[in-house]
Design a protein around this motif. Sequence first.
Motif, PDB file in Angstrom:
ATOM      1  N   ALA A 132      13.739 -16.328  -3.550  1.00  0.00           N
ATOM      2  CA  ALA A 132      13.613 -14.892  -3.231  1.00  0.00           C
ATOM      3  C   ALA A 132      13.965 -13.996  -4.419  1.00  0.00           C
ATOM      4  O   ALA A 132      13.557 -12.844  -4.465  1.00  0.00           O
ATOM      5  CB  ALA A 132      14.507 -14.546  -2.048  1.00  0.00           C
ATOM      6  N   GLY A 133      14.738 -14.533  -5.351  1.00  0.00           N
ATOM      7  CA  GLY A 133      15.139 -13.732  -6.514  1.00  0.00           C
ATOM      8  C   GLY A 133      16.624 -13.400  -6.539  1.00  0.00           C
ATOM      9  O   GLY A 133      17.084 -12.654  -7.397  1.00  0.00           O
ATOM     10  N   LYS A 134      17.399 -13.993  -5.633  1.00  0.00           N
ATOM     11  CA  LYS A 134      18.834 -13.676  -5.513  1.00  0.00           C
ATOM     12  C   LYS A 134      19.598 -14.035  -6.802  1.00  0.00           C
ATOM     13  O   LYS A 134      20.346 -13.226  -7.325  1.00  0.00           O
ATOM     14  CB  LYS A 134      19.452 -14.414  -4.311  1.00  0.00           C
ATOM     15  N   SER A 135      19.373 -15.262  -7.268  1.00  0.00           N
ATOM     16  CA  SER A 135      20.122 -15.694  -8.463  1.00  0.00           C
ATOM     17  C   SER A 135      19.741 -14.857  -9.676  1.00  0.00           C
ATOM     18  O   SER A 135      20.609 -14.505 -10.482  1.00  0.00           O
ATOM     19  CB  SER A 135      19.831 -17.166  -8.793  1.00  0.00           C
ATOM     20  N   THR A 136      18.465 -14.548  -9.798  1.00  0.00           N
ATOM     21  CA  THR A 136      18.018 -13.741 -10.941  1.00  0.00           C
ATOM     22  C   THR A 136      18.679 -12.369 -10.889  1.00  0.00           C
ATOM     23  O   THR A 136      19.177 -11.869 -11.897  1.00  0.00           O
ATOM     24  CB  THR A 136      16.480 -13.604 -10.915  1.00  0.00           C
ATOM     25  N   ILE A 151       5.488 -15.103 -13.383  1.00  0.00           N
ATOM     26  CA  ILE A 151       6.321 -15.029 -12.170  1.00  0.00           C
ATOM     27  C   ILE A 151       7.120 -13.729 -12.155  1.00  0.00           C
ATOM     28  O   ILE A 151       7.809 -13.408 -13.128  1.00  0.00           O
ATOM     29  CB  ILE A 151       7.298 -16.221 -12.098  1.00  0.00           C
ATOM     30  N   VAL A 152       7.018 -13.015 -11.036  1.00  0.00           N
ATOM     31  CA  VAL A 152       7.853 -11.825 -10.872  1.00  0.00           C
ATOM     32  C   VAL A 152       9.034 -12.254 -10.007  1.00  0.00           C
ATOM     33  O   VAL A 152       8.900 -12.449  -8.802  1.00  0.00           O
ATOM     34  CB  VAL A 152       7.060 -10.684 -10.194  1.00  0.00           C
ATOM     35  N   LEU A 193      15.075  -2.225 -10.709  1.00  0.00           N
ATOM     36  CA  LEU A 193      15.285  -3.402 -11.551  1.00  0.00           C
ATOM     37  C   LEU A 193      14.135  -4.402 -11.369  1.00  0.00           C
ATOM     38  O   LEU A 193      13.677  -4.638 -10.250  1.00  0.00           O
ATOM     39  CB  LEU A 193      16.614  -4.057 -11.150  1.00  0.00           C
ATOM     40  N   ALA A 194      13.696  -4.990 -12.489  1.00  0.00           N
ATOM     41  CA  ALA A 194      12.639  -5.999 -12.420  1.00  0.00           C
ATOM     42  C   ALA A 194      12.903  -7.081 -13.449  1.00  0.00           C
ATOM     43  O   ALA A 194      13.487  -6.835 -14.500  1.00  0.00           O
ATOM     44  CB  ALA A 194      11.280  -5.351 -12.683  1.00  0.00           C
ATOM     45  N   LYS A 195      12.503  -8.306 -13.104  1.00  0.00           N
ATOM     46  CA  LYS A 195      12.556  -9.410 -14.062  1.00  0.00           C
ATOM     47  C   LYS A 195      11.298 -10.253 -13.910  1.00  0.00           C
ATOM     48  O   LYS A 195      10.987 -10.732 -12.817  1.00  0.00           O
ATOM     49  CB  LYS A 195      13.795 -10.277 -13.808  1.00  0.00           C
ATOM     50  N   ARG A 196      10.589 -10.386 -14.995  1.00  0.00           N
ATOM     51  CA  ARG A 196       9.389 -11.229 -15.009  1.00  0.00           C
ATOM     52  C   ARG A 196       9.613 -12.410 -15.928  1.00  0.00           C
ATOM     53  O   ARG A 196      10.185 -12.275 -16.999  1.00  0.00           O
ATOM     54  CB  ARG A 196       8.185 -10.429 -15.528  1.00  0.00           C
ATOM     55  N   TYR A 197       9.157 -13.581 -15.474  1.00  0.00           N
ATOM     56  CA  TYR A 197       9.111 -14.756 -16.330  1.00  0.00           C
ATOM     57  C   TYR A 197       7.633 -15.098 -16.476  1.00  0.00           C
ATOM     58  O   TYR A 197       7.042 -15.627 -15.545  1.00  0.00           O
ATOM     59  CB  TYR A 197       9.830 -15.948 -15.693  1.00  0.00           C
ATOM     60  N   ARG A 198       7.030 -14.760 -17.573  1.00  0.00           N
ATOM     61  CA  ARG A 198       5.578 -14.937 -17.763  1.00  0.00           C
ATOM     62  C   ARG A 198       4.836 -14.398 -16.541  1.00  0.00           C
ATOM     63  O   ARG A 198       4.903 -13.227 -16.251  1.00  0.00           O
ATOM     64  CB  ARG A 198       5.223 -16.399 -18.038  1.00  0.00           C
TER      65      ARG A 198
END
Length: 240
Positions: free
Chosen positions: A38-42, A15-16, A8-13
């Motif tokens: 750290a990316g927990k909420s995302t 920001i990874v 799983l991956a999520k990028r915001y412009r």
Amino acid sequence: MELEIRELAKRYRSIVAVNDFSLNLGPGILGLLGPNGAGKSTLMRMIATVTRPTAGSITLDGTNVLKSPDALRRTLGYLPQDFGVYPHLNAVEFLEYIAALKGLDRRSSRERIERLLEMVNLTYAKHRALGGYSGGMRQRVGIAQALLNDPKLLVVDEPTTGLDPEERVRFRSLLQDLSGDRIIILSTHICSDVETTANDVAIVGGGKLLERGSPASLVNRWGSLENAYLKTVALNKEAA
Ligand code: ADP
């Protein structure tokens, strides 16, 4: 019940937020431990089908959640980090409102609301406006709304932030009472939250899964959970 998260991956412009994250989960309490950012909420928002991943897959009992989110949504309870209440509603009114939004039957949800208020120890305050509630009382209303549909997947994002020590202990024991056959994912940056409630720990840093194991196995390997957390996060920062 099995939740499978694959690459799983999520990028915001530029920001990874989450990167190449894979995790398999069965019933029990998973503590997602990681520093702010750290990316927990995302990750939790993607599991709750609020945010769409940039890449990767999530399956629940073999069903692709990204293509068919409804089955997961029906069995999901979600307490977001920025959970807000309507200050002028009392607890019963608020829970009735959320039950209506969830499409639950009015009569059975009334009974359920009474049971949940008892479970989260708020019966005594159920007719008071939520604006006058303490942080801990609000979080308990938050858990009650997440439990309205008797979810088998419960996602709670930093629920102990801002709670005083007594409220924190009470909240942890409530989560433990809720485990059983549910998958509970609890995020926190406080090691003792995880130590006291979780049977499974995932340490997250820089959007990646850095360590995974039972609290005992991490203590065995790193000396303490705190050490596992601090060292893995620091090593990941050095490597970045
Ligand atoms: P945590 O919950 O561990 O504190 P988050 O998932 O909130 O971490 O954030 C991970 C990273 O993604 C951070 O750098 C954050 O600034 C960024 N981020 C999160 N949500 C968004 C968004 N909607 N738009 C842009 N950046 C975001």
